[in-house]
Design an enzyme around this catalytic site. Structure first.
Site, short mmCIF file in Angstrom:
data_model
loop_
_atom_site.label_atom_id
_atom_site.label_comp_id
_atom_site.label_asym_id
_atom_site.label_seq_id
_atom_site.Cartn_x
_atom_site.Cartn_y
_atom_site.Cartn_z
N LYS A 93 0.83 -1.22 0.00
CA LYS A 93 0.00 0.00 0.00
C LYS A 93 0.86 1.26 0.00
CE LYS A 93 -3.85 -2.34 2.33
NZ LYS A 93 -3.18 -3.53 2.90
O1 LIG Z 1 -9.51 -2.98 1.59
C1 LIG Z 1 -8.64 -3.72 2.02
C2 LIG Z 1 -7.36 -3.73 1.52
C3 LIG Z 1 -6.47 -4.64 2.01
N1 LIG Z 1 -6.82 -5.51 2.99
C4 LIG Z 1 -5.80 -6.49 3.43
O2 LIG Z 1 -6.25 -7.81 3.09
C5 LIG Z 1 -5.98 -8.71 4.14
C6 LIG Z 1 -7.26 -9.22 4.74
O3 LIG Z 1 -7.01 -10.10 5.81
P1 LIG Z 1 -8.14 -10.99 6.51
O4 LIG Z 1 -7.43 -11.62 7.66
O5 LIG Z 1 -8.61 -12.01 5.50
O6 LIG Z 1 -9.24 -10.09 6.95
C7 LIG Z 1 -5.09 -7.95 5.12
O7 LIG Z 1 -3.74 -8.11 4.72
C8 LIG Z 1 -5.51 -6.51 4.92
O8 LIG Z 1 -4.50 -5.60 5.22
C9 LIG Z 1 -8.09 -5.49 3.49
O9 LIG Z 1 -8.46 -6.28 4.39
N2 LIG Z 1 -8.98 -4.60 2.98
#
Ligand SMILES: O=c1ccn([C@@H]2O[C@H](COP(=O)(O)O)[C@@H](O)[C@H]2O)c(=O)[nH]1
Length: 276
Positions: A93
């Protein structure tokens, strides 16, 4: 990995699953602490247990950078271990002025310089064209722009009304003038599934990286209903629900079971859409 190769992998594996490697040293099983690099050991076992079920891995940079030099070593070792038939995404990001972005791009794309040559990077669009184009100088690499995030806070800026619609709609339209759907993807949260039909008006061909299934409660079925294209067009990420499916010694088996369940749902969706 090219768009064509990505689509071929989706058809071959009957999956559009991305396993998120958000590996928190405080959450991994105790017995792994005997290894020189416990985080890498954890990732290695997760990768071995899931690599036939997913088409992508996404380490989130924060979990590695927060551990300083040791974390960087875990990230590099993990990058080196990622299967070459999977799209490797670094969820970093980033976004900054041109010469700084040049260096972020070098850090994550230039294997000779940094030891890491990921296929794709997540980028924040807030600083505009000159903050994004440095990543596009790397042929064959993907830029994944944050469009509509899964977070509650997405309403603070992304839903601001502009003359051309919400700000996130402007982001998608503008970014699509910088590169084609063979280089650009967008992040759209699974928790925003009702927006997918609308987003497809502006991004008919782009792949969407969709986090928010699993721990954040997004619905895979809804995402597919509104967001799937004839080429699939979706890479759905799950991190915690897979990698921490069990906190015990059986963590890799539990991760596989969770990934298998998602892969099987994805297969049904790909069949429904006539893609496989
Ligand atoms: O909008 C967003 C952008 C990035 N993320 C990232 O994806 C994963 C989600 O992890 P989970 O454990 O499946 O919830 C994490 O790395 C976030 O930083 C997001 O969730 N939403």
């Amino acid at each position: 990995m090219s768009r064509h190769q990505l689509i071929e992998q989706i058809k071959l594996k009957k999956s559009f699953l991305c396993v998120g490697l958000d590996t928190d040293i405080d959450k991994i099983p105790e017995f792994l602490k005997q290894y020189p690099d416990p985080v890498f050991e954890f990732n290695k076992r997760i990768i071995d247990a899931t690599k036939d079920l997913c088409i992508s891995y996404k380490p989130n940079a924060a979990f590695y950078e927060s551990r300083g030099l040791k974390g960087l070593q875990s990230l590099i070792s993990t990058y080196e271990y990622l299967p070459k038939d999977c799209l490797s995404i670094i969820d970093a990001k980033r976004g900054d002025i041109g010469n700084t972005s040049d260096n972020y791009a070098k850090a994550f794309f230039d294997e000779e310089a940094s030891g890491m040559g990921f296929d794709a990077i997540t980028v924040t669009p807030y600083m505009g064209n000159d903050s994004v184009t440095p990543y596009l100088k790397y042929d064959g690499k993907w830029v994944i722009i944050l469009a509509l995030t899964s977070s509650v806070g997405s309403k603070d800026f992304q839903y601001l009304p502009t003359e051309g619609g919400y700000l996130f709609e402007q982001v998608i339209q503008k970014a699509n003038t910088w590169a084609g759907a063979d280089r650009l993807m967008f992040v759209v949260g699974a928790t925003k599934s009702t927006e997918f039909t609308n987003i497809r008006k502006y991004a008919p061909d782009n792949f969407l990286l969709v986090p928010g299934v699993g721990a954040q409660g997004g619905s895979l079925e809804e995402v597919c209903k509104y967001g799937m294209t004839k080429d699939c067009g979706l890479i759905v990420n799950a991190s915690r629900s897979i990698i921490y499916a069990s906190g015990g010694e059986d963590f890799a088996d539990a991760a596989r079971a969770e990934a298998l369940s998602l892969q099987q749902q994805m297969q049904v969706e790909l069949e429904k859409a006539g893609i496989i």
